[in-house]
Structures are given as structure tokens and as C-alpha cells.
Design an enzyme around this catalytic site. Structure first.
Site: not given
Ligand code: BDP
Length: 700
Positions: A168-169, A288, A292, A325, A337, A361, A366, A388, A394, A522
């Protein structure tokens, strides 16, 4: 004839300057022979043999063999391990030293040679790598007195790798974990990976994606994970797993995953015991949840603390932790957000079990190219917080853009939360010193993949390196780390080092200027997160669009987060609020994060917002040409293949910088209705044409 050939071959192997291609595989651990004969000789006399002064352990053995490997390469002589010869001995000794903590090391010159000591075998291993770094960067051997200890306890890479080999990413090929071969076949790369991590002090790896598959908890996969753990253990590295909250349902056959359900608790306890039976030094869980679309305790009316504490209980007496997280945001078209994670987590401060750390984070949205520090730092004094950061680029141009992240990580660490008066930096929150925590952690989302050079962009290696070095000691400067990496990895030729490090140090600011200057954020391509798409106004959620964030209109630009707007600024301590709440004192780099500023408003830079915006886009894109020149200056001093690779990526970067510039300037101009300042060339393509580029890149 044959002898001549062999001699030539030996000469070539020891001599990188003969034009042998450097494929980047060796990372910063090059160990090529020191070019300066005098320096080599001085070190040769100090390093004839390595003597273990303590009962051997697998980690101590690693320490000795890594030191041997490195010194033999750097000095071009045999270095024996075992009994010393009386001269030129390096003694490795494990001896309790409270001043150094568990992992700190000391390197000193003694009567009969050098000594590397520490309270644990891992400490000695770190000391060996520190000595190698000292030699490799060209320092003199006179009277050594080096000591260092990590300021943060848990220093982890987080891999977002999936069981099917995708990442992922990830932008450096596929996953380096070959699940279909494990546990039988151990790819030699696993050990090289462990070596690289240990050399910069990383002591843990969460090996799978936070959007986790439950598969990793099955007996079949635990054997595979064990095989990796066995490779990492002699390097002082522990394995962690990201877990799917719904695992009790998905693989446990239970009707629920409610954390307060006794059967669910039992299931996790049994699984955890099983893990520790298989991997006795297992590090713990990364979670997590309710983020999402991922399942979590809220699905059962419970909160994050209920979930995290249940896992902590399942860990019981085992030496493991839970990293829970805080990256959460609910779909709320009227909300901001920016505030979501704070609102969900801050009220839970004091409710987490002692083994739980909350992972936050660096910024509130993000991993944007520049974010203000996350308001949770300093706001949860009773909870240890893991910082984090994202090493995989990304939102920073994937593996085609050269962006050295040392300055980004440092900027966050040095940010002053003011929560306990001035000087309450994020670094002090994270290392536990501000709020007196006994555990502390930091995590970097890995940029590592199956590409031969590990990170796709050769300079991506510097980000892995900088993360490890800052995780160990956040007081190091990002410039010094960049220089150290350059000297170890690319060249020691002074002029080349200077031009490369200047480029590294500026690269992140340059990227911000041509993509999201003045606090824009963003506004990138939907889903793929690449290239500009500031016009994006429709998506599955409003906070996945661009217009939600930049709020351009005929009046001005930027997200008003003062009390007249979303009031997200209220989440910060008064000292921060005061500074950032006033557009006149808010640093221009954060301006549009917090204010909706009129197009003709004069900024502290002396220009109007519109002119400043254009200036930054134009000079930012232009600076990529400067980066190209800096790189070109280093050409004679770096490997030819590597030179060509980076030069080509810099050409792509310039093309894409122009894409960002033209897209953003022309799009925002439809609101500002101001001319582009005459000093700058007008874009030669219309906005409509640029809009199509996004579709081409994204294969839409
Ligand atoms: C975002 C990404 C996504 C990750 C998410 C995360 O787009 O792919 O799953 O963060 O940190 O930046 O959980």
C-alpha cells in the site's frame, strides 16, 4: 596471464572509482576501501583483531562479524575475530552502565586498543556500527571517546505490505517479504535488510499493512513470521504485527469482535500466547481501528481505549506493547477533518492501560508535504504517544521526486506545543521526557520494496537513513545526517558532498513551493495522490475533495480555522493559538492552513497573496533546474549509473513541477482574476489541457 587477470579483478573489486556500476543494493553500508592511504594505515594499526570480552550471544556474534566485515572492506586487511595479538585489538564488552541505559554504547581508546561497551549485547552492536560509520566517513582514529544512547525506546519501521506481495502506497516494486517461499526459503535480502536497520538503530518492524489481513494470525502465517523474526533477532530487531480488529470473527469463528465479550478476550489471549510460543520476543500489536472503513471497537459501541486495553490484557505478562493508531476521521460534511482525531482521542487520555501507546501522525490531516504538528501532541499527557512519519512518498511525488525528508521530520520534532510552557517540543512529548513516561516510540512508514536499490529513487535511501538516525537521537541536525548519508553512500569528494547536501537540504522546501505553497494542502490527484487536482469537487466524501481544503473563492484562498471558521486552532495551547491565529504573525508556510486570506492582502513577504502564490509556484518549479545543476556538479564524483538514474528522475521532476505550477496558477487565477506577474512566463497550455493530464497519469 591468469594471474594477471586475477590481480586485475582483485584491484577492481576494491576500487569503486573504476566505473563499476553501483546498483544501490549496499545502501550506506558500502565498506569500500578508504581511498586515503594515510588514514587507512592509521586505522589498520588500530583494528587487527576483534576480541569478545563477554560470553557470546547471537547479537554479540553479529556485532563481531559485522565489525569484521566492515573493517576488512574499509581497511583492506584481514581482521581476526577471537584471541587478540596484543596490538590493534578491538574489545567488545557487555557491562552494566546505568549512564548509557540499555542500548547506549561507549567507544574509547584504551592502552591495548579500542573498546566498545554497553549494558546489553544490542548496545555493543550499535557501538560497532557507530565505529564503522566513524571510519567510513573518514574520521581519524586518535583518542576516541564516543558515546550515545537512544532517546526513544521503540524505533520501528511500519511496512504497509500485503500478503499478495503488493505494498500500500509503495513505489519501489513489490513487497520484500516472499510469503509464498516462507518459512522454507530465507531470501538473503532479509538479513541485509536487518543489517541496514540495525546500523541506524531501528529495533522493531511491523511487517504488514495497517489495513490488515487476519491471515497473519493463522498458524500457517505465524510460522512464516517466525522465520523472519529468527533472521532479525541477531540484529536486535523485534517483529510486530498489524492486526485486523475483526479477526475473532473472520478467522476465529466467533459471532462478534466486541472487546468486552469474554469469548473475544479469550480468543485474543489464546492467540497471543500462541504467538509468544512461536516467537518468544514478539514485539506487540499495531492497530488501525474504526478508520477509513476498517472495523473496530466502535462497531460494538465501545471506544478506542476499550479495544486497546483488551489487547494489552491479552499481552498479559509477555513483554509486548499495543500501538493504537489515532488516524481516524468520521464522514461529516460540516465538520473539519483536522479536529476529528483530537476529538475522539483527547477525552480518552488517562484511560489507556500502561502497555498502550497511541500512535499519532505528524500532522492532523495526512502526511502532506507540510503540516502543522498534530494537536494531540502535548494534549494527552497521561498517554505515551508514538510519532508516525511517512517515508514512502505518498504525497511527495512517489519515487520520481527527490525529496529529502530529514527537514520535514525535524520540523515536526522541533515544533513547540507550548502545552507546558515554551520549549514543550513534540520531541520531548515523544521521547517521554516532558510528561515523564517510561515508554516511548516512533514509527516510519517504510519506503522499501523489491527494487534492487530498495527505495526506487536512490535518494529515498536517505529518508530511511534519516528516520533511523533521528529516531535514535532527535537532536541531530537533518543537514548533518544528510551529509553523513552522502559521504557513506555517494561520495566523499568535498565539493560534491557540498553540492549534493545543499540540494538535499532544500529539496523538501522546493517540493512544497511547486505543489502546495503557503499552507495549501490536500489538492493532489484523487486516490492516487499524485499530481495536481485542485479542481476536484466530487468524491465519495467531501473531505476527499480538494475544494474542501483550499476554499478558493472570489475573495481569497485558504481554510479559516480561527474562531470565525472551524476553530481547529482552539485545539492548540494558547501560545500556539496566539501565533498562528493572527494572519500577521502566522508563519507564511502555515498561512492557508489557518486563514482565508484575500487575494490582494499584503503578506509579511511584502507581496500580495496572489503574487506570493505565483512567485512560489514559479520559483519552486525553477528550483528543480537548480537541483539538476547541483547534481551535475557532483557528476565526476559519483557512480555513473547512479548519476544517470538520479539525473533522469530530476528531469521528470521538472516536467511535473511545471505541471503542478501551471495547473495551480491557472486554476486559482479563475478565482483571483489577477494577472500572473510579468516577471514570470505565462503558461503555454490552457487549463483544460492540463486537467486532462490527471486522467492520463491515472489511466482513468
Ligand atoms: C493514508 C493512505 C492510506 C492509508 C492511511 C493510513 O492514503 O492508504 O491506509 O493513510 O495511514 O495516507 O491508515
Amino acid at each position: 596471464m591468469r594471474l594477471r587477470f586475477l590481480l586485475l579483478l582483485m584491484f577492481c573489486i576494491g576500487s569503486p572509482c573504476l566505473g563499476w556500476a553501483d546498483d544501490g543494493y549496499r545502501l550506506w553500508l558500502k565498506y569500500d576501501q578508504l581511498p586515503e592511504a594515510g588514514l587507512r594505515k592509521a586505522w589498520q594499526a588500530q583494528a587487527r583483531s576483534i576480541v569478545l570480552e563477554s560470553p557470546t550471544t547471537p547479537i554479540l556474534q553479529t556485532a563481531a562479524s559485522e565489525l569484521q566485515l566492515g573493517l576488512q572492506g574499509l581497511l583492506g586487511q584481514t581482521v581476526a575475530v577471537g584471541k587478540g595479538s596484543g596490538k590493534g585489538e578491538i574489545h567488545l564488552r557487555v557491562a552494566p552502565d546505568p549512564a548509557l541505559g540499555r542500548e547506549g554504547y561507549r567507544i574509547s581508546t584504551q592502552k591495548n586498543g579500542l573498546e566498545i561497551t554497553g549494558s546489553s549485547d544490542a548496545a555493543v552492536l550499535y557501538g560497532c556500527f557507530a565505529l564503522l560509520r566513524h571510519v567510513q566517513t573518514g574520521q581519524q582514529p586518535n583518542q576516541l571517546k564516543l558515546s550515545s544512547q537512544p532517546r526513544i525506546q521503540y524505533r520501528l519501521l511500519n511496512h504497509w505490505d500485503n500478503p499478495n506481495g503488493t505494498v500500500e502506497r509503495g513505489y519501489a516494486g513489490s513487497s520484500i517479504w516472499k510469503w509464498y517461499e516462507l518459512p522454507e526459503r530465507i531470501d538473503p535480502r532479509y538479513q541485509d535488510y536487518a543489517r541496514a536497520n540495525a546500523s541506524i538503530g531501528i529495533n522493531g518492524v511491523a511487517i504488514n499493512n495497517v489495513n490488515a489481513s487476519a491471515r497473519y494470525l493463522t498458524p500457517e502465517y505465524l510460522q512464516k513470521v517466525k522465520a523472519l523474526a529468527d533472521v532479525f533477532r541477531p540484529y536486535g530487531i523485534r517483529v510486530y504485527l498489524s492486526v485486523l480488529w475483526a479477526a475473532p470473527k473472520v478467522i476465529g469463528g466467533l459471532p462478534t469482535s466486541d472487546p468486552l465479550d469474554p469469548k473475544v478476550k479469550q480468543w485474543w489471549t489464546a492467540r497471543t500466547n500462541e504467538i509468544y510460543k512461536t516467537i518468544p520476543d514478539f514485539g506487540g500489536f499495531l492497530v488501525k481501528a474504526n478508520s477509513e472503513g476498517e472495523p473496530g471497537p466502535q462497531d460494538y459501541g465501545r471506544n478506542h481505549a476499550d479495544g486497546a486495553n483488551m489487547l494489552a490484557e491479552a499481552l498479559g505478562q509477555h513483554d509486548g506493547i499495543v500501538m493504537w493508531r489515532a488516524f481516524v476521521y468520521k464522514a461529516n460534511s460540516k465538520g473539519d477533518r483536522f479536529k476529528e482525531a483530537y476529538q475522539e482521542f483527547q477525552p480518552l487520555d488517562g484511560k489507556f492501560a500502561p502497555k498502550v501507546l497511541v500512535q499519532v501522525k505528524n500532522g492532523p490531516i495526512d502526511f502532506q508535504s507540510r503540516e502543522p504538528f498534530h494537536p494531540l501532541f502535548g494534549a494527552m499527557p497521561r498517554t505515551p504517544l508514538v510519532l508516525e512519519v511517512q517515508l514512502t512518498q505518498e504525497y511527495l511525488g512517489f519515487a520520481t521526486h527527490l525529496v529529502y525528508l530529514g527537514p520535514l521530520i525535524k520540523e515536526c520534532l522541533e515544533a513547540d506545543t507550548h502545552t507546558q510552557g515554551p520549549g514543550s517540543t513534540v520531541a520531548k512529548v515523544v521521547d517521554g521526557s516532558l510528561e515523564k513516561h517510561t515508554i516511548s516510540g516512533i514509527a516510519g512508514v517504510a519506503n522499501i520494496g523489491s527494487d534492487r536499490n530498495w527505495t526506487g529513487h536512490p535518494v529515498g535511501q536517505a529518508n530511511w537513513y534519516a528516520f533511523g538516525r533521528l529516531a535514535w537521537d532527535h537532536t541531530l541536525s537533518s543537514a548533518a545526517i544528510g551529509e553523513e548519508w552522502t559521504r557513506m553512500t555517494l561520495t566523499r569528494q568535498p565539493a560534491a558532498v557540498a553540492s549534493i547536501t545543499q540540494m538535499l537540504n532544500q529539496s523538501r522546501n522546493i517540493y512544497v513551493r511547486f505543489t502546495t505553497p503557503l499552507g495549501l494542502h490536500h489538492i493532489m490527484g484523487q486516490s492516487i495522490h499524485y499530481g495536481p487536482e485542485p479542481w476536484l469537487s466530487q468524491s465519495a466524501r467531501p473531505d476527499w475533495t480538494s475544494v474542501y481544503y483550499h476554499k478558493a473563492d472570489s475573495v481569497g484562498l485558504g481554510f479559516d480555522r480561527t474562531e470565525r471558521g472551524s476553530n481547529a486552532l482552539a485545539l492548540y495551547a494558547p501560545g500556539v493559538r496566539k501565533l498562528w491565529g493572527n494572519p500577521a504573525t502566522c508563519p507564511p508556510d502555515y498561512l492557508l492552513w489557518f486563514h482565508h486570506v484575500g487575494w490582494k492582502q499584503q503578506l509579511s513577504t511584502g507581496r500580495t497573496l496572489w503574487n506570493e502564490l505565483c512567485t512560489r509556484y514559479y520559483t519552486g518549479a525553477d528550483s528543480v533546474l537548480w537541483m539538476q545543476r547541483q547534481w551535475e556538479q557532483a557528476k565526476p564524483a559519483v557512480d555513473a549509473e547512479l548519476y544517470t538514474d538520479v539525473a533522469a528522475r530530476l528531469r521528470i521532476q521538472h516536467r511535473e513541477a511545471l505541471w503542478w505550477r501551471d495547473a495551480c496558477v491557472l486554476y486559482f487565477q479563475t478565482f483571483s482574476r489577477q494577472p500572473i506577474p510579468p516577471a514570470f512566463p505565462q503558461p503555454t497550455r490552457p487549463l483544460a489541457e492540463i486537467k486532462e493530464l490527471v486522467d492520463i497519469y491515472q489511466l482513468r
